[in-house]
Scaffold this active site. Structure first.
Site, PDB file in Angstrom:
ATOM      1  N   GLN A 127      -5.269  11.014  -0.729  1.00 19.46           N
ATOM      2  CA  GLN A 127      -5.187  11.162   0.727  1.00 19.46           C
ATOM      3  C   GLN A 127      -5.237  12.638   1.093  1.00 19.46           C
ATOM      4  O   GLN A 127      -4.717  13.463   0.356  1.00 19.46           O
ATOM      5  CB  GLN A 127      -3.849  10.658   1.248  1.00 19.46           C
ATOM      6  CG  GLN A 127      -3.558   9.209   1.003  1.00 19.46           C
ATOM      7  CD  GLN A 127      -2.251   8.812   1.691  1.00 19.46           C
ATOM      8  OE1 GLN A 127      -2.052   9.065   2.871  1.00 19.46           O
ATOM      9  NE2 GLN A 127      -1.370   8.179   0.945  1.00 19.46           N
ATOM     10  N   SER A 162      -1.358  13.431  -2.755  1.00 16.65           N
ATOM     11  CA  SER A 162      -1.016  12.733  -4.000  1.00 16.65           C
ATOM     12  C   SER A 162      -2.275  12.369  -4.764  1.00 16.65           C
ATOM     13  O   SER A 162      -3.265  11.938  -4.179  1.00 16.65           O
ATOM     14  CB  SER A 162      -0.220  11.470  -3.692  1.00 16.65           C
ATOM     15  OG  SER A 162       0.997  11.814  -3.097  1.00 16.65           O
ATOM     16  N   GLU A 245       0.219   1.531   4.601  1.00 12.42           N
ATOM     17  CA  GLU A 245       1.039   2.238   3.633  1.00 12.42           C
ATOM     18  C   GLU A 245       2.507   1.851   3.759  1.00 12.42           C
ATOM     19  O   GLU A 245       3.187   1.625   2.785  1.00 12.42           O
ATOM     20  CB  GLU A 245       0.875   3.752   3.824  1.00 12.42           C
ATOM     21  CG  GLU A 245       1.731   4.567   2.878  1.00 12.42           C
ATOM     22  CD  GLU A 245       1.324   6.033   2.805  1.00 12.42           C
ATOM     23  OE1 GLU A 245       0.772   6.540   3.784  1.00 12.42           O
ATOM     24  OE2 GLU A 245       1.568   6.644   1.752  1.00 12.42           O
ATOM     25  N   ASN A 371      11.701   9.153   6.706  1.00 13.72           N
ATOM     26  CA  ASN A 371      12.488   8.079   7.303  1.00 13.72           C
ATOM     27  C   ASN A 371      13.036   8.474   8.670  1.00 13.72           C
ATOM     28  O   ASN A 371      13.307   7.600   9.498  1.00 13.72           O
ATOM     29  CB  ASN A 371      13.604   7.667   6.338  1.00 13.72           C
ATOM     30  CG  ASN A 371      13.057   6.855   5.172  1.00 13.72           C
ATOM     31  OD1 ASN A 371      11.837   6.813   4.957  1.00 13.72           O
ATOM     32  ND2 ASN A 371      13.926   6.201   4.442  1.00 13.72           N
TER      33      ASN A 371
END
Lengths: 388, 352
Positions: A127, A162, A245, A371
């Site tokens: 990505q 990643s 995702e 989060n």
């Protein structure tokens, strides 16, 4: 039939087929970590093995290397996959994120060009979202794509990408409209990583391996045909990808259920010395993994009945990342003095693997949108609280 | 494999919600809490009976609807959302199926079952996991689980000692159990099995009420956070408030499918059933508990006051956490099953 929690005979048959194939093909010894060069190649080879059995991505249509399986069968496949301790999927950015996005937004030619190679493990994807000044605030991106004839010229700097250190391709969003701001004027583009004007520099992660990378675009040229969707539609497409995702695909419940099962086994070996509160934490880990599994089956049923997944994906991401972290913290506590030992250390014993899992679980609440960002989304889009 | 509910199931729950909005609004709860309820309890019981709700799980041959637990679970959620004072779950979700099971096994209780299904026979339930029972207005019978026997007694045969609770919204009594008499539903092995099924049903439907309560509590807190302004904007615009409420919502969303999955285990008595029921009770109880804690914090001092409605729902959440197996009971049960080896644990075992 409403609330029918039995597998059909066909689904049981499918499970048996997956189980038999995995038993015959999963490598007996664990592969090297996919964050390093050697392990990456071993994992790529495993993807080819999977594809040889037509297991690359079971939910895809047959013409793209899939089996046309539905979401329940997908969950069954994953259960058997993790039950067999099969290797991590090195191409998860491709098969779980870009693949479904291509199905939704790609042209027929793009699907035919990219999906079969993805399912076969021939092209591994990374990505390219974040930039040095654009992390949680993704809409602040600056990397640009300038149209020249039938090409885009790419300039800019992506980071925290990643798998990019060893992958073949990346997908990302670039600013095609130079006077645009925020989430307007962005376009979704597919870029080969071994390509003139593309420079990749690995970033060592906390364990020392280059699990992610920076990508520098220095007037790299790609054909217009590498654009997914329309110019300016990039934000919308990227958010759809991000939904995959955080949503159903990226973290299969079976992964956590198997980890919880191993945690129970670890507890049994350490119960004589374990603090009394640890049994409760072990049982909680098993319950949370089970809750995640049940919720995933519930979501799959809803999707199969014609529903969609929106902000619920944020609920998922918060839940699995926090349960994974807590599960591994419990394992580290059980291991006590041996928790710090690296895999392969002389006295590692049954500590082997837990440390790597613990480190990886620490990243969970950060990647795929922190989060904190997920909680903002839940509060604003699900509960209807005002924007800050 | 299908985890969804049908339109009919949702419609029935919607009908109950409409009724409870009418007969069990916060103003009605306030009268209950202030001892001003008068004949309203009787009226609520009648209205529930008129919808046929006590007979949802009774066979059609006994005047019931002949539906299943997947139909009733959404109704129990609605009862929780409204903090309904009356024990709809115990009467319709526990006592009626227990009587129905006994009648099928030959007990001469068909007539009482018919009356229980219409609500004219009102059944209080006594079980070791529920030392303080929430009883219907003017109960006619006690269904008593004691040791390995399950029996039905006339209400007069059981001395019921009122117990004062922080949740004044329930009619709470401690039954002084008789040692003889009554009509035996089951004894010995069958009695133990029936008693266990009664406890499992009651725990599950208590968990379902906790889901409804958690939803209501979050809703009240969100409404307050939107309406209340400080520092020139609604407090709900601040991340501190958002993150509290988002965490409560996450806990609720992941308790819901645990409760729904446990519905399929109500007819079983093995390790998988025990783990599923206890997990449901724990997950839903924790969700309601976190929602209550969060809602109070979001309300600030208002949440600690008598005049704001929040406390009716908060107190019910606290009360239900301790009934039909408190956290100690269910957590120990799950822990011994998971750690002790009686339970198959792998991902392929979720639905076996």
């Amino acid at each position: 039939m409403a609330l029918d929690l039995q597998f059909t005979p066909q689904q049981r048959q499918f499970r048996a087929e997956v189980r038999a194939w995995m038993a015959a093909h999963v490598p007996r010894t664990a592969l090297a970590t996919l964050e390093g060069a050697a392990g990456f190649e071993q994992h790529r080879q495993w993807e080819r093995t999977l594809a040889s059995g037509n297991w690359g991505m079971v939910t895809w249509p047959r013409e793209y290397g899939g089996r046309g399986a539905n979401l329940i069968e997908w969950l069954i496949f994953e259960e058997e996959y993790y039950r067999a301790s099969a290797p991590l999927r090195v191409n998860q950015n491709g098969i779980f994120l870009l693949g479904p996005t291509l199905m939704e937004f790609g042209s027929a030619a793009q699907k035919a060009r990219f999906l079969p190679a993805m399912a076969a493990g021939e092209e591994i994807w990374a990505q390219a979202w974040s930039e040095p000044q654009s992390g949680s605030d993704l809409a602040a991106i600056r990397a640009s794509a300038t149209r020249e004839g039938d090409e885009y010229v790419l300039r800019g700097h992506k980071i925290w990408s990643s798998r990019a250190a060893f992958a073949d391709w990346c997908f990302g969003i670039f600013r095609t409209d130079p006077v645009s701001t925020r989430h307007h004027g962005l376009t979704f583009i597919l870029v080969p990583l071994r390509h003139a004007g593309v420079r990749v520099r690995g970033i060592r992660q906390i364990h020392g391996e280059p699990g992610f990378a920076e990508i520098f675009f220095e007037e790299a040229r790609v054909p217009l045909a590498n654009r997914l969707g329309a110019e300016g539609q990039g934000w919308h497409i990227a958010m759809t990808t991000a939904g995959f995702e955080r949503g159903l695909m990226l973290r299969s419940p079976a992964r956590f259920q198997v980890a919880a099962q191993r945690l129970v086994e670890l507890w049994r070996r350490h119960q004589d010395t374990a603090d009394a509160s640890l049994a409760a934490r072990v049982a909680q880990a098993w319950q949370d993994a089970r809750a995640y599994a049940l919720n995933t089956y519930s979501t799959a049923s809803r999707l199969m009945a014609g529903g969609s997944i929106g902000v619920e994906a944020s609920l998922n991401k918060v839940f699995w990342s926090e349960l994974d972290l807590e599960l591994h913290r419990t394992a580290m506590t059980l291991l006590g003095a041996r928790a710090e030992l690296l895999p392969g250390a002389a006295d590692a014993g049954d500590a082997d693997g837990w440390l790597e899992g613990f480190l990886f679980s620490l990243a969970g609440p950060i990647y795929a949108g922190t989060n904190e960002i997920q909680r903002n989304l839940i509060a604003e889009r699900l509960l209807g609280l005002p924007r800050g | 494999m299908d985890f969804t509910f049908s339109d009919e199931q949702r419609m029935m729950a919607g009908a109950l919600r409409t009724l409870l909005d009418d007969i069990c609004a916060p103003a009605a709860l306030r009268r209950v809490f202030e001892g001003q309820d008068g004949a309203a309890a009787e009226g609520r019981w009648q209205r529930l009976g008129e919808l046929g709700l006590f007979g949802v799980l009774a066979p059609e041959s006994r005047g019931g609807m002949g539906l299943g637990d997947a139909d009733f679970v959404l109704l129990a959620e609605e009862a929780g959302r409204a903090a309904l004072p009356e024990p709809l779950a115990e009467q319709a979700g526990v006592a009626v199926p227990a009587l129905s099971e006994a009648v099928s096994a030959g007990a001469p209780l068909a007539e009482i079952l018919g009356r229980a299904a219409e609500g004219s026979a009102r059944i209080a339930v006594a079980h070791p996991l529920c030392p303080y029972a929430n009883v219907p207005p003017a109960p006619t019978y006690w269904l008593v689980c004691q040791g390995d026997t399950v029996s039905l007694y006339e209400a007069a045969a059981v001395a019921a000692v009122p117990e004062a609770s922080i949740d004044a919204g329930r009619r709470l009594v401690r039954p002084d159990l008789p040692h003889a008499g009554g009509e035996r539903l089951a004894a010995g092995e069958a009695g133990r099995a029936l008693s266990a099924r009664i406890a499992n049903r009651a725990a599950l439907y208590t968990a379902a009420q906790c889901l409804g309560l958690a939803e209501r509590l979050i809703q009240l807190a969100v409404a307050y956070a939107v309406a209340r302004s400080q520092f020139g904007k609604p407090i709900g615009a601040y991340q501190a408030i958002k993150h509290h409420l988002a965490s409560a919502q996450v806990r609720l969303e992941f308790a819901r499918p645990v409760v729904h999955a446990a519905v399929a285990r109500l007819t079983e008595l093995g390790a998988q059933a025990a783990a599923a029921i206890s997990h449901a009770k724990l997950a839903a109880g924790d969700a309601a508990d976190l929602a209550a804690r969060t809602a109070m914090q979001v309300h600030g001092a208002m949440g600690y006051s008598w005049e704001v409605d929040l406390h009716f729902y908060m107190k019910r959440a606290w009360a239900l956490a301790g009934t039909w197996g408190d956290r100690n009971f269910h957590a120990r049960r799950v822990q011994s099953l998971v750690c002790g080896g009686a339970l198959a644990l792998g991902p392929e075992e979720t639905f076996t």
